[in-house]
Design a protein around this motif. Structure first.
Motif, PDB file in Angstrom:
ATOM      1  N   ALA A 120       0.833  -1.199   0.000  1.00 34.06           N
ATOM      2  CA  ALA A 120       0.000   0.000   0.000  1.00 34.06           C
ATOM      3  C   ALA A 120       0.867   1.247   0.000  1.00 34.06           C
ATOM      4  O   ALA A 120       0.545   2.241  -0.659  1.00 34.06           O
ATOM      5  N   ALA A 121       1.971   1.219   0.746  1.00 33.15           N
ATOM      6  CA  ALA A 121       2.876   2.364   0.777  1.00 33.15           C
ATOM      7  C   ALA A 121       3.486   2.610  -0.601  1.00 33.15           C
ATOM      8  O   ALA A 121       3.687   3.752  -1.006  1.00 33.15           O
ATOM      9  N   GLY A 122       3.769   1.541  -1.318  1.00 37.58           N
ATOM     10  CA  GLY A 122       4.323   1.684  -2.659  1.00 37.58           C
ATOM     11  C   GLY A 122       3.334   2.303  -3.623  1.00 37.58           C
ATOM     12  O   GLY A 122       3.721   2.993  -4.565  1.00 37.58           O
ATOM     13  N   ILE A 123       2.049   2.086  -3.391  1.00 36.62           N
ATOM     14  CA  ILE A 123       1.023   2.661  -4.263  1.00 36.62           C
ATOM     15  C   ILE A 123       0.762   4.121  -3.902  1.00 36.62           C
ATOM     16  O   ILE A 123       0.588   4.966  -4.774  1.00 36.62           O
ATOM     17  N   VAL A 124       0.749   4.428  -2.600  1.00 33.98           N
ATOM     18  CA  VAL A 124       0.398   5.769  -2.144  1.00 33.98           C
ATOM     19  C   VAL A 124       1.563   6.745  -2.251  1.00 33.98           C
ATOM     20  O   VAL A 124       1.355   7.935  -2.496  1.00 33.98           O
ATOM     21  N   ALA A 125       2.785   6.275  -2.106  1.00 31.84           N
ATOM     22  CA  ALA A 125       3.958   7.160  -2.071  1.00 31.84           C
ATOM     23  C   ALA A 125       4.060   8.077  -3.289  1.00 31.84           C
ATOM     24  O   ALA A 125       4.339   9.268  -3.125  1.00 31.84           O
ATOM     25  N   PRO A 126       3.849   7.618  -4.510  1.00 30.92           N
ATOM     26  CA  PRO A 126       3.956   8.547  -5.647  1.00 30.92           C
ATOM     27  C   PRO A 126       2.849   9.610  -5.660  1.00 30.92           C
ATOM     28  O   PRO A 126       3.005  10.653  -6.295  1.00 30.92           O
ATOM     29  N   LEU A 127       1.748   9.356  -4.992  1.00 32.56           N
ATOM     30  CA  LEU A 127       0.641  10.304  -4.991  1.00 32.56           C
ATOM     31  C   LEU A 127       0.842  11.466  -4.017  1.00 32.56           C
ATOM     32  O   LEU A 127       0.170  12.482  -4.125  1.00 32.56           O
TER      33      LEU A 127
END
Length: 88
Positions: free
Chosen positions: A10-17
Protein backbone atom coordinates in the motif's frame (compact mmCIF):
# COMPACT_ATOMS: atom_id res chain seq x y z
CA UNK A 1 -0.11 -12.57 2.63
CA UNK A 2 1.00 -10.97 5.88
CA UNK A 3 -0.10 -7.61 7.21
CA UNK A 4 3.41 -6.22 6.85
CA UNK A 5 3.56 -7.13 3.18
CA UNK A 6 0.16 -5.53 2.61
CA UNK A 7 1.27 -2.31 4.27
CA UNK A 8 4.47 -2.18 2.25
CA UNK A 9 2.47 -2.73 -0.94
CA UNK A 10 0.00 0.00 0.00
CA UNK A 11 2.88 2.36 0.78
CA UNK A 12 4.32 1.68 -2.66
CA UNK A 13 1.02 2.66 -4.26
CA UNK A 14 0.40 5.77 -2.14
CA UNK A 15 3.96 7.16 -2.07
CA UNK A 16 3.96 8.55 -5.65
CA UNK A 17 0.64 10.30 -4.99
CA UNK A 18 1.99 12.33 -2.05
CA UNK A 19 3.09 15.90 -2.81
CA UNK A 20 6.81 16.47 -3.00
CA UNK A 21 8.52 18.80 -0.50
CA UNK A 22 8.83 22.28 -2.03
CA UNK A 23 12.22 23.93 -2.43
CA UNK A 24 13.41 26.36 0.24
CA UNK A 25 13.18 29.32 -2.15
CA UNK A 26 9.46 28.61 -2.68
CA UNK A 27 8.54 28.67 1.01
CA UNK A 28 8.10 31.77 3.15
CA UNK A 29 6.30 32.39 6.44
CA UNK A 30 4.40 35.50 5.45
CA UNK A 31 2.71 38.17 7.53
CA UNK A 32 -0.07 35.95 8.77
CA UNK A 33 2.42 33.63 10.46
CA UNK A 34 4.18 36.56 12.10
CA UNK A 35 0.89 38.03 13.36
CA UNK A 36 -0.21 34.68 14.81
CA UNK A 37 3.18 34.19 16.50
CA UNK A 38 3.15 37.67 18.08
CA UNK A 39 -0.48 37.22 19.15
CA UNK A 40 0.30 33.93 20.88
CA UNK A 41 3.32 35.47 22.60
CA UNK A 42 1.19 38.36 23.89
CA UNK A 43 -1.44 35.90 25.13
CA UNK A 44 1.21 33.98 27.08
CA UNK A 45 2.52 37.20 28.68
CA UNK A 46 -1.03 38.29 29.61
CA UNK A 47 -1.80 34.88 31.14
CA UNK A 48 1.46 34.93 33.12
CA UNK A 49 0.66 38.35 34.64
CA UNK A 50 -2.88 37.23 35.41
CA UNK A 51 -1.60 34.07 37.11
CA UNK A 52 0.79 36.06 39.31
CA UNK A 53 -1.99 38.50 40.23
CA UNK A 54 -4.37 35.70 41.22
CA UNK A 55 -1.71 33.83 43.19
CA UNK A 56 -0.89 37.00 45.17
CA UNK A 57 -4.58 37.59 45.86
CA UNK A 58 -5.06 33.98 47.00
CA UNK A 59 -2.01 34.16 49.27
CA UNK A 60 -3.27 37.41 50.80
CA UNK A 61 -6.70 35.86 51.44
CA UNK A 62 -5.15 32.84 53.16
CA UNK A 63 -3.01 34.89 55.56
CA UNK A 64 -4.82 36.03 58.74
CA UNK A 65 -5.20 39.79 59.08
CA UNK A 66 -4.12 39.93 62.74
CA UNK A 67 -3.37 37.66 65.69
CA UNK A 68 -7.01 37.52 66.87
CA UNK A 69 -8.12 36.12 63.52
CA UNK A 70 -5.31 33.60 63.59
CA UNK A 71 -6.33 32.42 67.08
CA UNK A 72 -10.00 32.12 66.03
CA UNK A 73 -9.06 29.99 63.04
CA UNK A 74 -6.92 27.71 65.19
CA UNK A 75 -9.70 27.38 67.78
CA UNK A 76 -12.29 26.61 65.08
CA UNK A 77 -10.12 24.01 63.43
CA UNK A 78 -9.30 22.24 66.71
CA UNK A 79 -12.76 22.54 68.30
CA UNK A 80 -14.72 19.38 69.04
CA UNK A 81 -17.38 18.87 66.34
CA UNK A 82 -19.77 17.60 69.02
CA UNK A 83 -19.85 21.10 70.56
CA UNK A 84 -21.50 22.48 67.41
CA UNK A 85 -24.33 19.95 67.31
CA UNK A 86 -27.67 20.83 68.77
CA UNK A 87 -28.63 18.83 71.84
CA UNK A 88 -32.32 18.72 71.22
Amino acid sequence: MSITAALIGAAGIVAPLVDKVPADKNVKAGWLGAVVFVGLALAVVFLAFSLVKHLRRAEKNLAPKDEDDAEKKVEESTADPADHRSHG
